[in-house]
Design an enzyme around this catalytic site. Structure first.
Site, mmCIF file in Angstrom:
data_model
loop_
_atom_site.group_PDB
_atom_site.id
_atom_site.type_symbol
_atom_site.label_atom_id
_atom_site.label_comp_id
_atom_site.label_asym_id
_atom_site.label_seq_id
_atom_site.Cartn_x
_atom_site.Cartn_y
_atom_site.Cartn_z
ATOM 1 N N ASP A 168 40.894 30.151 40.345
ATOM 2 C CA ASP A 168 40.174 31.098 39.501
ATOM 3 C C ASP A 168 38.716 31.069 39.921
ATOM 4 O O ASP A 168 38.244 30.093 40.524
ATOM 5 C CB ASP A 168 40.332 30.690 38.035
ATOM 6 C CG ASP A 168 39.539 31.572 37.092
ATOM 7 O OD1 ASP A 168 39.576 32.800 37.264
ATOM 8 O OD2 ASP A 168 38.876 31.027 36.195
ATOM 9 N N ASP A 206 35.537 32.431 37.832
ATOM 10 C CA ASP A 206 34.555 32.143 36.792
ATOM 11 C C ASP A 206 34.895 30.837 36.066
ATOM 12 O O ASP A 206 35.934 30.732 35.418
ATOM 13 C CB ASP A 206 34.503 33.291 35.779
ATOM 14 C CG ASP A 206 34.228 34.636 36.455
ATOM 15 O OD1 ASP A 206 33.376 34.664 37.353
ATOM 16 O OD2 ASP A 206 34.872 35.632 36.075
ATOM 17 N N GLY A 238 39.329 34.870 30.874
ATOM 18 C CA GLY A 238 40.433 34.973 31.826
ATOM 19 C C GLY A 238 41.244 36.243 31.744
ATOM 20 O O GLY A 238 42.074 36.501 32.617
ATOM 21 N N ARG A 271 39.442 42.982 31.528
ATOM 22 C CA ARG A 271 38.370 43.417 30.622
ATOM 23 C C ARG A 271 38.892 44.160 29.396
ATOM 24 O O ARG A 271 38.515 43.854 28.257
ATOM 25 C CB ARG A 271 37.396 44.293 31.397
ATOM 26 C CG ARG A 271 36.063 44.511 30.697
ATOM 27 C CD ARG A 271 35.208 45.490 31.498
ATOM 28 N NE ARG A 271 35.169 45.099 32.900
ATOM 29 C CZ ARG A 271 35.075 45.959 33.909
ATOM 30 N NH1 ARG A 271 35.037 47.250 33.677
ATOM 31 N NH2 ARG A 271 35.039 45.536 35.158
ATOM 32 N N SER A 309 38.246 39.602 37.286
ATOM 33 C CA SER A 309 36.999 40.356 37.389
ATOM 34 C C SER A 309 37.049 41.398 38.507
ATOM 35 O O SER A 309 37.495 41.112 39.622
ATOM 36 C CB SER A 309 35.838 39.403 37.653
ATOM 37 O OG SER A 309 34.645 40.126 37.886
ATOM 38 N N ASP A 367 40.304 27.346 34.393
ATOM 39 C CA ASP A 367 39.577 26.783 33.260
ATOM 40 C C ASP A 367 39.946 27.454 31.948
ATOM 41 O O ASP A 367 39.565 26.981 30.880
ATOM 42 C CB ASP A 367 38.067 26.901 33.475
ATOM 43 C CG ASP A 367 37.572 28.343 33.391
ATOM 44 O OD1 ASP A 367 38.247 29.227 33.962
ATOM 45 O OD2 ASP A 367 36.525 28.576 32.767
#
Length: 250
Positions: free
Chosen positions: A16, A18, A66, A69, A144, A202
């Site tokens: 991942d 971010d 995660g 959007r 993203s 995360d």
């Protein structure tokens, strides 16, 4: 060869972005808060008449971290019993639709990335370099649409063999986390089975995706003090920084 803390038989690492490779989760959380707080103030606090701001830790972790959007917008609004029309993907940022709010948040996050820049976690860079030196293939898997820009800004694009991001998901019709579609697509592009790949995440929805996708190993990265929750959602091991895996055997 440096031990990299992974079980034998794995051939690929799926990271991942971010919160795992870069601290941009903090930038995203700030952008979500700015957007939602403005929206909630404009609504006058909703039915209760009381303004409750977006919590950049609790609400971010529970409803948007995660997720694609638009899913993040829907999830948080549902938590406040707010319904909005879906709108269109190209809705302007001042339109009160799911996609309008999502686009408003995206403008904010792009501006913050441009103004503040992005530096990767040093421990993550060391770890990715170590797994590549060990012969592993690597992919970044992110919801993203700004993934490429962040990789370039952080100077780590060259460390990834494959990129599966929000743009890829739209193009290929992939479901977002907690579904495992994007991770499975990255494994496919790397030419490995799910059981031969490791997921590094995360977010709790990322743990769910790793478990549902039946990946060979799932590493939870705890940047915010939720180690136990990461384990409950499927992490095989939890670290606070990827550098902790160096010199470790699984």
């Amino acid at each position: 060869m440096t031990e990299i803390g992974l079980p034998s038989g794995v051939r690929a690492c799926l990271f991942d972005l971010d919160g795992v490779l870069t601290p941009t989760a903090l930038i995203h959380a700030a952008a979500w808060k700015e957007m939602f707080d403005e929206f909630l103030r404009q609504r006058g606090g909703g039915d209760s008449g009381e303004f409750r701001p977006f919590d950049a830790t609790a609400d971010y972790d529970a409803y948007v971290d995660g997720r694609p959007r638009a899913d993040g917008v829907r999830s948080f609004l549902a938590s406040r019993d707010i319904e909005l029309p879906e709108g269109e993907e190209d809705d302007p940022p001042d339109r009160e639709t799911v996609h309008g709010l999502g686009n408003r948040k995206n403008i904010l996050v792009v501006r913050k990335i441009r103004d503040e820049g992005v530096k990767p976690y040093p421990g993550s860079v060391r770890y990715v370099e170590a797994v590549r030196a060990a012969g592993m293939r690597t992919a970044v898997v992110s919801s993203s649409a700004n993934c490429k820009d962040v990789l370039v800004s952080a100077g780590i694009e060259h460390l990834m063999d494959v990129r599966v991001d929000g743009v890829t998901a739209v193009e290929k019709g992939l479901r977002g986390k907690p579904k495992p579609d994007t991770f499975l697509e990255a494994a496919r592009q790397l030419g490995v089975e799910a059981g031969q790949a490791v997921v590094f995440e995360d977010a709790l929805v990322g743990m769910d995706a790793g478990r549902e996708g039946k990946f060979g190993y799932v590493v939870g990265v705890d940047r915010v003090g939720q180690a136990e929750e990461l384990r409950k959602h499927g992490a095989d091991t939890v670290v606070t920084d990827l550098g902790e895996l160096l010199g470790r055997t699984a």
